[in-house]
Design an enzyme around this catalytic site. Structure first.
Site, PDB file in Angstrom:
ATOM      1  CD  GLN A  45      -2.886  -1.248   2.284  1.00  0.00           C
ATOM      2  OE1 GLN A  45      -2.563  -1.894   3.272  1.00  0.00           O
ATOM      3  NE2 GLN A  45      -4.027  -0.595   2.222  1.00  0.00           N
ATOM      4  CG  HIS A 152      -0.794  -6.247   5.180  1.00  0.00           C
ATOM      5  ND1 HIS A 152      -0.790  -5.595   6.399  1.00  0.00           N
ATOM      6  CD2 HIS A 152      -1.964  -5.897   4.595  1.00  0.00           C
ATOM      7  CE1 HIS A 152      -1.897  -4.878   6.525  1.00  0.00           C
ATOM      8  NE2 HIS A 152      -2.626  -5.033   5.438  1.00  0.00           N
ATOM      9  CG  ASN A 196      -3.360  -7.470   7.869  1.00  0.00           C
ATOM     10  OD1 ASN A 196      -3.449  -6.893   8.953  1.00  0.00           O
ATOM     11  ND2 ASN A 196      -4.177  -7.204   6.860  1.00  0.00           N
ATOM     12  CD  GLU A 197      -8.022  -6.984   8.236  1.00  0.00           C
ATOM     13  OE1 GLU A 197      -8.525  -7.098   7.105  1.00  0.00           O
ATOM     14  OE2 GLU A 197      -8.164  -5.986   8.948  1.00  0.00           O
TER      15      GLU A 197
HETATM   16  C1  FCB Z   1      -7.664  -3.472   6.699  1.00  0.00           C
HETATM   17  C2  FCB Z   1      -6.374  -3.837   6.001  1.00  0.00           C
HETATM   18  C3  FCB Z   1      -5.503  -2.644   5.709  1.00  0.00           C
HETATM   19  C4  FCB Z   1      -6.317  -1.473   5.209  1.00  0.00           C
HETATM   20  C5  FCB Z   1      -7.472  -1.193   6.128  1.00  0.00           C
HETATM   21  C6  FCB Z   1      -8.314  -0.014   5.725  1.00  0.00           C
HETATM   22  O1  FCB Z   1      -8.586  -4.494   6.535  1.00  0.00           O
HETATM   23  O2  FCB Z   1      -5.629  -4.736   6.788  1.00  0.00           O
HETATM   24  O3  FCB Z   1      -4.510  -3.029   4.798  1.00  0.00           O
HETATM   25  O4  FCB Z   1      -6.718  -1.699   3.927  1.00  0.00           O
HETATM   26  O5  FCB Z   1      -8.287  -2.339   6.208  1.00  0.00           O
END
Ligand code: FCB
Length: 439
Positions: A45, A152, A196-197
């Site tokens: 990003q 990520h 990440n997520e």
């Molecule tokens: C989250 C992501 C991050 C960003 C935010 C707004 O879900 O982990 O990279 O995009 O949202």
């Protein structure tokens, strides 16, 4: 247990760049000693110059045709949807982290770009490993604690070509990459976020929104299983090298609410909490030292649909419910681990709502703390305006505004507010003396 809401103390804030505000808090309004304050970014990003599965997807004819069909290319322009140079953070990281430091942060979360480190299978680029080593060292030399994310969302092209997370060898490949990283960075980094997520693969494998845009329940479940295994393997790789390392994931935790008294809504809320919030944490219960909590969403469940009141929304239309963070954090108590808020923020180009949201979010964190959740840090999303995945550059999440033409960084008033909140609410690291106005 102390009362969550009283007695109230009101902290005023000085400083010429400050906005007037009050943070209502308890007598112990001061956050605990050693609390970590900072912001988060991810490589794809902000860095610029990527060559991974996302960058290829962004520029692919099918993706562009889809944007065209939906009228989005006309509305935002093609450049909006191509990550390209992003914020050029790959070259400007030292200045960016200096700004963060000047804004009072004592921690920073950033991610490593696997596709740079291992551009072809099994061949590691030492210069890139050195680069990230320097990034971590820079952060530490500024007196900030680095939180390093190992994955990520973006993948090397060779990994994608071998089926990506669908391949049962994916956890092994991920562990091999982590092994190399940990050998180089392991001693200088305490906090590791493996994934990440991970649940976001619902967007890439079930609803077909993110690359590789699949819609297949079985693939989706298989990817989840592989990610769980990848985390576990990475955990042991890191621990073996550095038993003191603190390892977790950053999980998108949602504040679910059942609308009214309808028992169906309450049953659905329980299912949603189990699957969306708890499942991943549960499966890695024995392989995590902390819980990373990304908080953005409140979902009010009504007959199986989201029926949010949407009284206040961000530029992206996401409902803003900063108070929901309190309940989310209280639910995490049952995992008996320290909690770090690894992301929380809003898209707000004009910085109209962010100041209030920031105050309310931190108040919610503080209330949860007072009720026994062991919260140890808050990392705002994001340090910089950046490339918001399939939405592109238009959503503005940064504490620092980034001019899309010159890439100049300018702190928003929220950045100063956050600095003042940090200073007023407890940094006991000599930070107030180090404090200086970046402008
Ligand atoms: C989250 C992501 C991050 C960003 C935010 C707004 O879900 O982990 O990279 O995009 O949202």
């Amino acid at each position: 247990m102390r009362s969550a809401r009283g007695p109230f103390f009101v902290f005023g804030v000085r400083g010429k760049n400050s906005v007037p505000y009050t943070l209502m808090s308890t007598k112990d309004g001061i956050f605990p000693d050693g609390f970590l304050w900072g912001a988060a970014t991810s490589a794809h990003q902000v860095e610029g110059g990527q060559r991974n599965d996302w960058s290829e997807w962004e520029a692919s004819p099918s993706r562009l045709a889809d944007l065209e069909k939906r009228g989005l290319l006309r509305k935002f322009g093609k450049d909006n949807f191509i990550s390209g140079d992003a914020c050029d953070h790959f070259r400007r990281y030292a200045d960016d982290f200096q700004l963060a430091k000047d804004l009072g942060h004592n921690a920073t979360r950033f991610s490593l770009e696997w596709s740079r480190i291992e551009p072809t299978e099994g061949a590691f680029d030492e210069s890139m490993i050195r680069h990230y080593h320097d990034v971590a060292r820079t952060i530490r030399s500024l007196g900030m604690e680095p939180f390093v994310t190992l994955w990520h969302w973006t993948n090397p092209l060779w990994f994608r070509d071998r089926g990506g997370w669908l391949n049962s060898r994916a956890p092994e490949w991920f562990a091999r990459y982590v092994e190399r990283i940990i050998a180089a960075l392991g001693d200088g980094v305490r906090f590791w976020i493996t994934l990440n997520e991970p649940e976001i693969v619902v967007a890439s494998h079930l609803v077909g929104r993110f690359p590789p845009q699949q819609r297949n329940l079985f693939s989706y479940l298989r990817v989840i299983r592989n990610l769980i295994n990848a985390h576990r393997r990475a955990y042991h790789v890191i621990k073996k090298r550095n038993p003191l390392a603190q390892i977790g994931i950053a999980h998108n935790v949602i504040d679910f609410e059942a609308a009214g008294i309808n028992p169906l809504n309450h049953a659905l809320k329980r299912v949603a909490d189990w699957w969306a919030n708890d499942y991943f944490f549960d499966r890695i219960r024995n392989e995590q030292d902390f819980l990373g909590c990304n908080y953005y969403f409140h979902n009010r469940i009504h007959w199986g649909f989201n029926k949010n009141e949407n009284r206040v929304r961000s530029d992206m239309g996401w409902e803003l419910r900063p108070d929901g963070l309190e309940g989310v954090l209280l639910r995490l108590k049952k995992f008996r681990r320290p909690v770090y808020i690894t992301e929380n923020g809003i898209a707000d180009a004009e910085d109209r709502l962010r100041p209030q949201v920031l105050i309310e979010s931190l108040s919610a964190v503080h209330r949860a703390l007072m009720q026994g959740t062991d919260v140890r840090g808050y990392l705002h999303w994001s340090l910089l305006d950046n490339f918001e995945w399939d939405s592109g550059f238009w959503p503005r999440f940064g504490l620092l505004e980034v001019d899309r033409t010159t890439l100049k960084r300018t702190p928003r008033r929220s950045a100063y507010l956050f600095r003042d909140l940090i200073l007023e609410n407890g940094i006991s690291h000599g930070m107030p003396n180090a404090y200086k106005n970046p402008i």
